[in-house]
Write a protein that holds these residues in place. Structure first.
Motif, PDB file in Angstrom:
ATOM      1  N   ARG A   2       0.832  -1.217   0.000  1.00  0.00           N
ATOM      2  CA  ARG A   2       0.000   0.000   0.000  1.00  0.00           C
ATOM      3  C   ARG A   2       0.862   1.261   0.000  1.00  0.00           C
ATOM      4  O   ARG A   2       0.557   2.231  -0.695  1.00  0.00           O
ATOM      5  N   LEU A   3       1.948   1.240   0.761  1.00  0.00           N
ATOM      6  CA  LEU A   3       2.856   2.390   0.796  1.00  0.00           C
ATOM      7  C   LEU A   3       3.520   2.601  -0.561  1.00  0.00           C
ATOM      8  O   LEU A   3       3.685   3.741  -1.007  1.00  0.00           O
ATOM      9  N   LEU A   4       3.891   1.519  -1.201  1.00  0.00           N
ATOM     10  CA  LEU A   4       4.496   1.598  -2.533  1.00  0.00           C
ATOM     11  C   LEU A   4       3.507   2.184  -3.538  1.00  0.00           C
ATOM     12  O   LEU A   4       3.860   3.056  -4.337  1.00  0.00           O
ATOM     13  N   THR A  41      -2.000  -0.641 -15.048  1.00  0.00           N
ATOM     14  CA  THR A  41      -2.599  -1.979 -14.978  1.00  0.00           C
ATOM     15  C   THR A  41      -2.169  -2.702 -13.709  1.00  0.00           C
ATOM     16  O   THR A  41      -3.006  -3.250 -12.978  1.00  0.00           O
ATOM     17  N   ASP A  42      -0.875  -2.706 -13.424  1.00  0.00           N
ATOM     18  CA  ASP A  42      -0.374  -3.377 -12.221  1.00  0.00           C
ATOM     19  C   ASP A  42      -0.891  -2.699 -10.953  1.00  0.00           C
ATOM     20  O   ASP A  42      -1.259  -3.369  -9.990  1.00  0.00           O
ATOM     21  N   LEU A  43      -0.908  -1.382 -10.960  1.00  0.00           N
ATOM     22  CA  LEU A  43      -1.379  -0.640  -9.796  1.00  0.00           C
ATOM     23  C   LEU A  43      -2.841  -0.959  -9.508  1.00  0.00           C
ATOM     24  O   LEU A  43      -3.209  -1.253  -8.368  1.00  0.00           O
ATOM     25  N   THR A  44      -3.659  -0.953 -10.532  1.00  0.00           N
ATOM     26  CA  THR A  44      -5.081  -1.266 -10.372  1.00  0.00           C
ATOM     27  C   THR A  44      -5.266  -2.701  -9.889  1.00  0.00           C
ATOM     28  O   THR A  44      -6.090  -2.967  -9.004  1.00  0.00           O
ATOM     29  N   TYR A  45      -4.484  -3.616 -10.450  1.00  0.00           N
ATOM     30  CA  TYR A  45      -4.551  -5.019 -10.047  1.00  0.00           C
ATOM     31  C   TYR A  45      -4.236  -5.168  -8.566  1.00  0.00           C
ATOM     32  O   TYR A  45      -4.982  -5.822  -7.835  1.00  0.00           O
ATOM     33  N   TRP A  46      -3.146  -4.545  -8.104  1.00  0.00           N
ATOM     34  CA  TRP A  46      -2.747  -4.712  -6.715  1.00  0.00           C
ATOM     35  C   TRP A  46      -3.689  -3.991  -5.756  1.00  0.00           C
ATOM     36  O   TRP A  46      -3.932  -4.467  -4.646  1.00  0.00           O
ATOM     37  N   GLU A  47      -4.239  -2.873  -6.158  1.00  0.00           N
ATOM     38  CA  GLU A  47      -5.240  -2.211  -5.312  1.00  0.00           C
ATOM     39  C   GLU A  47      -6.442  -3.131  -5.114  1.00  0.00           C
ATOM     40  O   GLU A  47      -6.948  -3.276  -3.994  1.00  0.00           O
ATOM     41  N   GLN A  49      -6.501  -6.466  -5.443  1.00  0.00           N
ATOM     42  CA  GLN A  49      -6.086  -7.628  -4.662  1.00  0.00           C
ATOM     43  C   GLN A  49      -6.004  -7.294  -3.170  1.00  0.00           C
ATOM     44  O   GLN A  49      -6.443  -8.084  -2.333  1.00  0.00           O
ATOM     45  N   LEU A  50      -5.449  -6.145  -2.852  1.00  0.00           N
ATOM     46  CA  LEU A  50      -5.338  -5.744  -1.450  1.00  0.00           C
ATOM     47  C   LEU A  50      -6.716  -5.534  -0.831  1.00  0.00           C
ATOM     48  O   LEU A  50      -6.949  -5.910   0.321  1.00  0.00           O
ATOM     49  N   ASN A  51      -7.629  -4.958  -1.604  1.00  0.00           N
ATOM     50  CA  ASN A  51      -8.998  -4.756  -1.103  1.00  0.00           C
ATOM     51  C   ASN A  51      -9.718  -6.079  -0.882  1.00  0.00           C
ATOM     52  O   ASN A  51     -10.620  -6.170  -0.051  1.00  0.00           O
ATOM     53  N   CYS A  52      -9.323  -7.114  -1.620  1.00  0.00           N
ATOM     54  CA  CYS A  52      -9.915  -8.446  -1.467  1.00  0.00           C
ATOM     55  C   CYS A  52      -9.234  -9.251  -0.361  1.00  0.00           C
ATOM     56  O   CYS A  52      -9.611 -10.394  -0.100  1.00  0.00           O
ATOM     57  N   GLY A  53      -8.206  -8.675   0.247  1.00  0.00           N
ATOM     58  CA  GLY A  53      -7.534  -9.353   1.339  1.00  0.00           C
ATOM     59  C   GLY A  53      -6.345 -10.203   0.949  1.00  0.00           C
ATOM     60  O   GLY A  53      -5.798 -10.926   1.778  1.00  0.00           O
TER      61      GLY A  53
END
Length: 81
Positions: A2-4, A41-47, A49-53
């Motif tokens: 998240r910090l990244l 694309t990667d940023l959206t993917y990881w956001e 994924q993080l929201n899904c836990g």
């Protein structure tokens, strides 16, 4: 991670229209449009994924950081940063 993601949003001109252009200029070093789309694309993917836990592994964080570092270097070469 998240910090990244926060740091990438602050430092890279992700959503500025000047970076999402395809310069058919011969002095273009790497396509800024494609580079920014990769990061977005990667940023959206990881956001998502993080929201899904989903907890990223160290390798995932390293890979995303390396991508962002290389994209930033490409933007500097094209005088966009």
């Amino acid at each position: 991670m998240r910090l990244l993601i926060e740091q990438v949003k602050k430092e890279l001109p992700l959503y500025e229209p000047d970076t999402f252009f395809c310069g058919t200029n011969t002095s273009c070093v790497g396509c800024p449009k494609k580079l920014m789309e990769l990061v977005d694309t990667d940023l959206t993917y990881w956001e998502h994924q993080l929201n899904c836990g989903v907890v990223p592994q160290f390798d995932d964080i390293r890979r995303f950081a390396k991508l962002c570092k290389n994209v930033k270097r490409g933007l500097v070469r094209n005088h966009l940063m």
